[in-house]
Design an enzyme around this catalytic site. Structure first.
Site, PDB file in Angstrom:
ATOM      1  N   LYS A   1      37.306  66.817  53.087  1.00  0.00           N
ATOM      2  CA  LYS A   1      37.624  65.489  52.537  1.00  0.00           C
ATOM      3  C   LYS A   1      37.134  65.380  51.098  1.00  0.00           C
ATOM      4  O   LYS A   1      36.114  65.965  50.723  1.00  0.00           O
ATOM      5  CB  LYS A   1      37.071  64.366  53.408  1.00  0.00           C
ATOM      6  CG  LYS A   1      35.595  64.364  53.663  1.00  0.00           C
ATOM      7  CD  LYS A   1      35.237  63.241  54.635  1.00  0.00           C
ATOM      8  CE  LYS A   1      33.801  63.357  55.085  1.00  0.00           C
ATOM      9  NZ  LYS A   1      33.409  62.377  56.074  1.00  0.00           N
TER      10      LYS A   1
ATOM     11  N   PHE B   1      48.845  61.761  61.873  1.00  0.00           N
ATOM     12  CA  PHE B   1      48.556  63.003  61.136  1.00  0.00           C
ATOM     13  C   PHE B   1      48.437  64.250  62.006  1.00  0.00           C
ATOM     14  O   PHE B   1      48.310  65.345  61.481  1.00  0.00           O
ATOM     15  CB  PHE B   1      47.333  62.844  60.224  1.00  0.00           C
ATOM     16  CG  PHE B   1      46.080  62.317  60.872  1.00  0.00           C
ATOM     17  CD1 PHE B   1      45.313  63.107  61.698  1.00  0.00           C
ATOM     18  CD2 PHE B   1      45.657  61.012  60.609  1.00  0.00           C
ATOM     19  CE1 PHE B   1      44.142  62.630  62.265  1.00  0.00           C
ATOM     20  CE2 PHE B   1      44.483  60.517  61.174  1.00  0.00           C
ATOM     21  CZ  PHE B   1      43.726  61.327  62.010  1.00  0.00           C
TER      22      PHE B   1
ATOM     23  N   LYS C   1      43.864  60.042  52.908  1.00  0.00           N
ATOM     24  CA  LYS C   1      42.819  59.677  53.878  1.00  0.00           C
ATOM     25  C   LYS C   1      42.848  58.161  54.022  1.00  0.00           C
ATOM     26  O   LYS C   1      42.298  57.445  53.198  1.00  0.00           O
ATOM     27  CB  LYS C   1      41.446  60.168  53.413  1.00  0.00           C
ATOM     28  CG  LYS C   1      40.356  59.915  54.457  1.00  0.00           C
ATOM     29  CD  LYS C   1      39.001  60.413  53.983  1.00  0.00           C
ATOM     30  CE  LYS C   1      37.939  60.408  55.072  1.00  0.00           C
ATOM     31  NZ  LYS C   1      37.721  59.133  55.710  1.00  0.00           N
TER      32      LYS C   1
HETATM   33  P1  ATP Z   1      34.447  59.162  57.245  1.00  0.00           P
HETATM   34  O1  ATP Z   1      33.254  58.312  57.434  1.00  0.00           O
HETATM   35  O2  ATP Z   1      34.560  59.795  55.894  1.00  0.00           O
HETATM   36  O3  ATP Z   1      35.736  58.549  57.720  1.00  0.00           O
HETATM   37  P2  ATP Z   1      34.204  60.673  59.686  1.00  0.00           P
HETATM   38  O4  ATP Z   1      32.911  61.333  60.051  1.00  0.00           O
HETATM   39  O5  ATP Z   1      34.645  59.492  60.459  1.00  0.00           O
HETATM   40  O6  ATP Z   1      34.186  60.403  58.122  1.00  0.00           O
HETATM   41  P3  ATP Z   1      35.638  62.971  58.935  1.00  0.00           P
HETATM   42  O7  ATP Z   1      36.197  64.046  59.783  1.00  0.00           O
HETATM   43  O8  ATP Z   1      34.514  63.354  58.090  1.00  0.00           O
HETATM   44  O9  ATP Z   1      35.339  61.737  59.848  1.00  0.00           O
HETATM   45  O10 ATP Z   1      36.795  62.420  58.018  1.00  0.00           O
HETATM   46  C1  ATP Z   1      38.050  62.312  58.580  1.00  0.00           C
HETATM   47  C2  ATP Z   1      38.310  60.899  59.029  1.00  0.00           C
HETATM   48  O11 ATP Z   1      39.281  60.341  58.154  1.00  0.00           O
HETATM   49  C3  ATP Z   1      38.927  60.900  60.397  1.00  0.00           C
HETATM   50  O12 ATP Z   1      37.964  60.668  61.399  1.00  0.00           O
HETATM   51  C4  ATP Z   1      39.997  59.840  60.339  1.00  0.00           C
HETATM   52  O13 ATP Z   1      39.520  58.641  60.899  1.00  0.00           O
HETATM   53  C5  ATP Z   1      40.227  59.586  58.879  1.00  0.00           C
HETATM   54  N1  ATP Z   1      41.556  59.980  58.384  1.00  0.00           N
HETATM   55  C6  ATP Z   1      42.356  59.205  57.624  1.00  0.00           C
HETATM   56  N2  ATP Z   1      43.476  59.843  57.274  1.00  0.00           N
HETATM   57  C7  ATP Z   1      43.408  61.081  57.826  1.00  0.00           C
HETATM   58  C8  ATP Z   1      44.268  62.225  57.816  1.00  0.00           C
HETATM   59  N3  ATP Z   1      45.419  62.219  57.149  1.00  0.00           N
HETATM   60  N4  ATP Z   1      43.866  63.314  58.504  1.00  0.00           N
HETATM   61  C9  ATP Z   1      42.695  63.332  59.158  1.00  0.00           C
HETATM   62  N5  ATP Z   1      41.841  62.294  59.199  1.00  0.00           N
HETATM   63  C10 ATP Z   1      42.181  61.176  58.541  1.00  0.00           C
END
Ligand code: ATP
Length: 590
Positions: free
Chosen positions: A425, A342, A252
């Site tokens: 996550k 990704f 991530k």
């Molecule tokens: P967070 O604040 O934890 O980043 P979020 O609400 O923006 O959360 P989530 O779907 O909960 O989004 O977590 C996925 C986020 O992580 C994505 O929005 C993306 O920006 C990031 N990310 C980083 N690496 C990856 C990956 N390999 N696959 C998917 N998402 C990824």
């Protein structure tokens, strides 16, 4: 269609704080709207002229709007300004000055929705020298023909003060009721919206062709797809359990999510909020142009700031230097990036959102030409919890936030616009249960005392309850703000100040000032407790009790990449509460 019809509807919508009533009023408006302009009515009702990803915004400074009003009403600017100071609402001030206009209504032309939309579009598109003068004349022209009520809403729209509280989900409900055969079919319409991100287009199609038309909406290059989002869990065992015993874990990366669209040599980049961010990242454009071996493609990845000297990954905040309109080139050298891809969502005419993870990943591998600036997100397929934990530690050691564990089952499609269990996550914070960071929306504030006199002392923060499209208070936060933050935050909030509690906010606490839910901050909590005053997840755990975050602290991270609807949800807080409870009970003697 006369603009007065919209203005009447806005007046009614504005006076209700009940979401269901708001939907009914919107349904009434949509039913009397001619189908060929339903898109325009939807955009205008949300204070826009087109979907966000087009990047055309109505909007002029209050000062210029006052000039236009002065010209249209024949009153001088200082009279208008002094009234505005007292009323605090440019809409009310416009209402008054247009009402008092001497010119007889006899000479007024009737304003149509089409004309308003066209004029706003012209205003948004003017560039170059003479722009300001032209914008003022165009607005003054509209105001000269407007009734007081119409003037009030026109000016609120152009000064970005039209705050009817109509969220995307409210529009989808209203469309389902008016043209989609009832709320029961909302999910079909929502899917169309999730892959097109254009409520106006979805509205036109459902109004003209019904649900059959909606089913035909396809993924299109240059129309961003709403992002798929992850749920969260706090142990590899739980994760594997949830994903039927095996998953593909990916690093991530801690940067900015980007969705890149490519058609030949034409490239567009969209942010997590689907704004067009192409101008901020000429280097990413170049990468997509030269390193994606496909004629047409939509791919997703994370842009990460890297250290010029060592090549190490840097945290998200470093990317903020790139959020600028000018001198991007020089900042590009100073703050270089890498792109980690990704997802492949569309390649050479094929919609991959309906395919499973393995097919998407394989396609991505086939079209990407790796170098040190663009790579595939590192992944590991595993059935083993220890292996997963080790991969997680490795990700952290390499500068990532943690891992995202993705389902690789038959059903593992790309679920656009949804937070679900196909992606889970696992972040470092979750390891010690109460140091989770969460993203909360500012919905009110209390004046400060002592050192904070003249600014806000504490902010009232809320989670988002997606089921009822409401923001629910969860904590008051006054810690973690630097002196710089204390100056910056009131400035940001000024644009979102409203007279009363917002219609989509549920609060039993009376804040000194209220804001429309827009600004999202990252907060670190210490503990989640039952609360008799906060409305987050009220009645879910115990009757008449909500949940509250104790000892909240601002982490310093402004989540400007998130909309209010992307904040941590009340459901997530319930899960975190239950998990914490489970962990505590494990420690108790039987
Ligand atoms: P967070 O604040 O934890 O980043 P979020 O609400 O923006 O959360 P989530 O779907 O909960 O989004 O977590 C996925 C986020 O992580 C994505 O929005 C993306 O920006 C990031 N990310 C980083 N690496 C990856 C990956 N390999 N696959 C998917 N998402 C990824």
């Amino acid at each position: 269609m006369n603009y007065s019809i919209i203005a009447d509807a806005y007046e009614k919508i504005e006076s209700t704080s009940k979401r269901l009533q708001m939907i009914d009023l919107l349904v009434d408006l949509l039913k009397i709207t001619p189908k060929k302009i339903i898109d325009k009515v939807i955009y205008l009702t949300q204070g826009k002229i087109c979907p966000d990803f087009i990047g055309l915004e109505v909007g002029i400074a209050e000062k210029l709007a006052i000039k236009a009003l002065s010209r249209a009403s024949g009153r001088n600017q200082s009279q208008i300004e002094s009234h505005l100071q007292k009323s605090g609402d440019i809409g009310e001030t416009t209402f008054k000055f247009i009402s008092e206009k001497v010119q007889s209504t006899f000479f007024r032309r009737t304003l149509s929705v089409e004309q308003v939309h066209e004029t706003f579009t012209k205003m948004a598109k003017t560039t170059g020298s003479g722009t300001i003068g032209l914008k003022i004349s165009l607005l003054a022209g509209l105001l000269s023909d407007a009734s007081p009520k119409e003037g009030k809403f026109l000016i609120r729209t152009v000064t970005r003060n039209l705050r009817l509280g109509i969220a995307d989900m409210t529009v989808l409900d209203a469309l389902a009721i008016s043209y989609g055969g009832g709320k029961i079919n909302r999910s079909l319409i929502e899917r169309a919206y999730n892959i097109s991100s254009d409520l106006g287009e979805v509205a036109t199609i459902v109004a003209e062709k019904g649900l059959e038309g909606i089913k035909e909406i396809q993924v299109k290059i240059f129309e961003p797809i709403r992002p798929m989002l992850a749920e969260r869990l706090s142990s590899p065992e739980e994760i594997l359990d949830k994903l039927d015993g095996c998953c593909a874990a990916e690093y991530k990366y801690d940067g900015e999510r980007v969705q890149a669209h490519k058609k030949g040599d034409q490239i567009a980049l969209f942010s997590r909020r689907l704004e067009n961010i192409s101008s901020q990242y000429p280097d990413v454009i170049d990468i997509i142009k030269t390193r994606i071996n496909a004629q047409d493609a939509i791919v997703e990845g994370e842009i990460v700031a890297i250290d010029n000297q060592t090549g190490e990954l840097l945290p998200f905040q470093e990317l903020m230097h790139r959020r600028r309109k000018y001198s991007v080139k020089s900042f590009m050298d100073q703050y270089p990036i890498s792109l980690f891809l990704f997802e492949a969502l569309f390649v050479n005419g094929k919609d991959l959102t309906v395919e499973n993870y393995n097919i998407r990943r394989e396609t991505l591998e086939n079209i990407i030409v790796n170098n040190n600036r663009v790579k595939l997100a590192k992944n590991l397929k595993t059935k083993n919890a220890q292996e997963l934990e080790a991969f997680f530690e490795e990700a952290i050691a390499n500068g990532c936030e943690g891992i995202i564990c993705k389902s690789i089952g038959k059903e593992s499609i790309y679920k656009a616009g949804a937070r679900g269990w196909l992606w889970i996550k696992y972040k470092r914070d979750y390891k010690s249960e109460m140091t989770d960071t969460i993203d909360l929306v500012i919905i009110g504030a209390f004046y400060g005392r002592g050192k904070r006199t003249g600014t806000y002392g504490t902010l009232l923060l809320a989670t988002y309850n997606k089921d009822i499209d409401t923001f629910e208070t969860v904590t008051k936060c006054g810690t973690g703000f630097t002196d710089e933050d204390l100056i910056k935050i009131p400035k940001i909030l000024k644009n979102h100040l409203i007279q009363n509690k917002h219609s989509r906010v549920s609060s039993t606490i009376n804040a000194d000032v209220w804001f429309e839910p827009k600004i999202v901050l990252e907060i670190m909590g210490a503990e989640i407790t039952l609360s008799p005053i906060h409305t987050c997840a009220i009645n879910s755990i115990r009757k008449e009790r909500g949940l509250a975050i104790r000892f909240p602290r601002f982490t310093g991270k402004y989540r400007s990449d998130k909309n209010a609807e992307d904040a941590t949800t009340s459901k997530e807080i319930i899960k975190m509460y239950q998990r914490q409870f489970k962990q505590i009970s494990n420690l108790m003697p039987n």
